[in-house]
Design a protein around this motif. Structure first.
Motif, PDB file in Angstrom:
ATOM      1  N   GLU B  10       0.828  -1.200   0.000  1.00  0.00           N
ATOM      2  CA  GLU B  10       0.000   0.000   0.000  1.00  0.00           C
ATOM      3  C   GLU B  10       0.864   1.252   0.000  1.00  0.00           C
ATOM      4  O   GLU B  10       0.554   2.244  -0.672  1.00  0.00           O
ATOM      5  N   ARG B  11       1.958   1.181   0.727  1.00  0.00           N
ATOM      6  CA  ARG B  11       2.863   2.334   0.755  1.00  0.00           C
ATOM      7  C   ARG B  11       3.392   2.647  -0.639  1.00  0.00           C
ATOM      8  O   ARG B  11       3.532   3.805  -1.021  1.00  0.00           O
ATOM      9  N   MET B  12       3.673   1.607  -1.388  1.00  0.00           N
ATOM     10  CA  MET B  12       4.214   1.841  -2.730  1.00  0.00           C
ATOM     11  C   MET B  12       3.174   2.470  -3.647  1.00  0.00           C
ATOM     12  O   MET B  12       3.484   3.374  -4.419  1.00  0.00           O
ATOM     13  N   VAL B  13       1.939   1.995  -3.562  1.00  0.00           N
ATOM     14  CA  VAL B  13       0.878   2.609  -4.370  1.00  0.00           C
ATOM     15  C   VAL B  13       0.711   4.073  -3.986  1.00  0.00           C
ATOM     16  O   VAL B  13       0.628   4.959  -4.843  1.00  0.00           O
ATOM     17  N   PHE B  14       0.702   4.308  -2.696  1.00  0.00           N
ATOM     18  CA  PHE B  14       0.555   5.676  -2.201  1.00  0.00           C
ATOM     19  C   PHE B  14       1.702   6.558  -2.678  1.00  0.00           C
ATOM     20  O   PHE B  14       1.496   7.677  -3.162  1.00  0.00           O
ATOM     21  N   SER B  15       2.896   6.054  -2.564  1.00  0.00           N
ATOM     22  CA  SER B  15       4.057   6.830  -3.001  1.00  0.00           C
ATOM     23  C   SER B  15       4.022   7.072  -4.503  1.00  0.00           C
ATOM     24  O   SER B  15       4.388   8.155  -4.980  1.00  0.00           O
ATOM     25  N   ALA B  16       3.595   6.076  -5.242  1.00  0.00           N
ATOM     26  CA  ALA B  16       3.497   6.241  -6.692  1.00  0.00           C
ATOM     27  C   ALA B  16       2.545   7.393  -7.025  1.00  0.00           C
ATOM     28  O   ALA B  16       2.867   8.265  -7.835  1.00  0.00           O
ATOM     29  N   ALA B  17       1.396   7.409  -6.372  1.00  0.00           N
ATOM     30  CA  ALA B  17       0.429   8.478  -6.625  1.00  0.00           C
ATOM     31  C   ALA B  17       1.035   9.839  -6.297  1.00  0.00           C
ATOM     32  O   ALA B  17       0.885  10.804  -7.049  1.00  0.00           O
ATOM     33  N   GLN B  18       1.765   9.888  -5.202  1.00  0.00           N
ATOM     34  CA  GLN B  18       2.348  11.153  -4.773  1.00  0.00           C
ATOM     35  C   GLN B  18       3.426  11.634  -5.747  1.00  0.00           C
ATOM     36  O   GLN B  18       3.510  12.825  -6.057  1.00  0.00           O
ATOM     37  N   LEU B  19       4.248  10.711  -6.214  1.00  0.00           N
ATOM     38  CA  LEU B  19       5.304  11.109  -7.147  1.00  0.00           C
ATOM     39  C   LEU B  19       4.726  11.440  -8.518  1.00  0.00           C
ATOM     40  O   LEU B  19       5.196  12.353  -9.193  1.00  0.00           O
ATOM     41  N   ILE B  20       3.714  10.700  -8.917  1.00  0.00           N
ATOM     42  CA  ILE B  20       3.106  10.948 -10.225  1.00  0.00           C
ATOM     43  C   ILE B  20       2.476  12.328 -10.264  1.00  0.00           C
ATOM     44  O   ILE B  20       2.608  13.056 -11.242  1.00  0.00           O
ATOM     45  N   ARG B  21       1.816  12.685  -9.228  1.00  0.00           N
ATOM     46  CA  ARG B  21       1.131  13.973  -9.254  1.00  0.00           C
ATOM     47  C   ARG B  21       2.113  15.121  -9.190  1.00  0.00           C
ATOM     48  O   ARG B  21       1.779  16.249  -9.502  1.00  0.00           O
ATOM     49  N   ARG B  22       3.321  14.847  -8.785  1.00  0.00           N
ATOM     50  CA  ARG B  22       4.343  15.896  -8.757  1.00  0.00           C
ATOM     51  C   ARG B  22       5.158  15.949 -10.050  1.00  0.00           C
ATOM     52  O   ARG B  22       5.369  17.017 -10.604  1.00  0.00           O
ATOM     53  N   ASP B  23       5.607  14.800 -10.527  1.00  0.00           N
ATOM     54  CA  ASP B  23       6.546  14.791 -11.656  1.00  0.00           C
ATOM     55  C   ASP B  23       5.952  14.254 -12.951  1.00  0.00           C
ATOM     56  O   ASP B  23       6.611  14.294 -13.983  1.00  0.00           O
ATOM     57  N   GLY B  24       4.744  13.720 -12.890  1.00  0.00           N
ATOM     58  CA  GLY B  24       4.198  13.053 -14.064  1.00  0.00           C
ATOM     59  C   GLY B  24       4.571  11.578 -14.083  1.00  0.00           C
ATOM     60  O   GLY B  24       5.427  11.138 -13.321  1.00  0.00           O
ATOM     61  N   VAL B  25       3.926  10.834 -14.937  1.00  0.00           N
ATOM     62  CA  VAL B  25       4.124   9.387 -14.971  1.00  0.00           C
ATOM     63  C   VAL B  25       5.498   9.027 -15.522  1.00  0.00           C
ATOM     64  O   VAL B  25       6.253   8.271 -14.913  1.00  0.00           O
TER      65      VAL B  25
END
Lengths: 205, 205
Positions: B10-25
DNA sequence: CGGCTACTATGACAGCCGTCATAGACGTCA
DNA sequence: TGACGTCTATGACGGCTGTCATAGTAGCCG
């Protein structure tokens, strides 16, 4: 699709904007831009010594100017200009493209904002300038329709915000639903601001 | 910023969302996600055998569910719920973040749409589902406030479109102006739809 | 103890990226 | 003719990417 017969430099900026709005900034390679513009790869470093960042910034600037010019052209095409009618035309440009050419592309400025706003500050500024110019063009058109000056810019911001968001949703859903919806829901509100400055309730038809 | 104490997956999914919204996919690497989640790199291929695409899709789904849940929480926080007040809270969430933590991040769903809608269809579908779920939550809240059923979904689409677009502009301009503007301009329209079903003009106060 | 599953660790791989260095073609002007 | 500026051509470089292969650890169960 068809690349017009212009100077190579301009073709590359144009192609960059087109590829960016389809694939995003990061997914668009310099080699792709050159190939799409049918321009020699070696010309990239010649015309854009600032590298990819410069190319992206110019593409964003081009898109902003294009959007502003479209507003003027929409205005000229309207026999009886009203804010709602202008907005309907702005939206229509997108529904037409999506229905005839598919949902492949979005707004280049939005794409640049999403994946460069946090990393390349000059690109963020280019996007900001593009939005500002676009908003100014729309606001100017609104005041020309009888919208009070102090309401023109806020309403222009509302129009562009709704349009950009609806473009996003439309691409995700592969449906123009969101676009036609915002045009229909926002039209009366916009027209009311042109006829009734104080509240938009009294003057009627 | 702080990663809560949850299961590594779950932490990884959460972190992915956080990084994506900052830097893009595209600009978000798998190694970055693991590092941000303080999770071992080797766990990525274990929990997400579908690779980056699966991780991105789950991050988008998470963001969509989060947005829907927020609507319910906003609703519960309103003593006298009106559509305009709900929208104001939705917007406020972003102005608060931007004013206290800077303009570093946007909406993960928007980011995924912008740079994966044309390449990865499963991601496009995930984004579509996220928007649909979010819109459904808002529309449900609107009907609970007296908005006629047939107007609830269109108005919800308008709200989300405006919000997404305003987020975009706010990030580009590094200013909450667009956000506060759409909230102020759209509020009366939304409230009118709740009190006056037929047109929103006559019933008055 | 052995065996099994869940999870971790790490090095390697091919591929693409933006950028640079270098060299060549072409026209123009003196 | 030779020199010069503009533009083109192409190969190379280091760095990063997602993914895979392989090996290792930890814990539970019998």
């Amino acid at each position: 699709m068809a690349v017009p017969e212009r100077a190579p430099r301009e073709r590359m900026v144009f192609s960059a904007a087109q590829l960016i709005r389809r694939d995003g900034v990061s997914s668009t390679g310099m080699r792709d831009v050159a190939a799409h513009a049918r321009a020699p790869r070696g010309s990239l470093q010649h015309y854009f010594p600032g590298g990819k960042e410069q190319l992206v910034n110019e593409a964003v600037g081009w898109a902003g100017r294009y959007a502003g010019d479209r507003v003027a052209r929409f205005l000229a095409a309207l026999p009886e200009p009203t804010p709602g009618a202008l907005f309907a035309l702005m939206v229509r440009q997108w529904t037409d493209e999506y229905e005839s050419h598919g949902f492949g592309g979005g707004c280049p400025v939005a794409a640049a904002t999403v994946d460069r706003a946090g990393s390349a500050d000059s690109t963020r500024e280019a996007a900001s300038a593009a939005f500002t110019g676009w908003t100014g063009a729309v606001a100017g058109a609104l005041t020309g329709m009888g919208v009070p000056v102090e309401r023109a810019t806020p309403l222009a911001t509302l129009m562009i915000s709704s349009l950009e968001g609806a473009i996003l949703i439309a691409r995700a859903e592969r449906s123009v639903r969101a676009l036609t919806t915002v045009a229909r829901e926002l039209g009366p509100l916009l027209d009311a601001a042109a006829s009734g400055p104080d509240s938009g309730r009294g003057t009627g038809e």
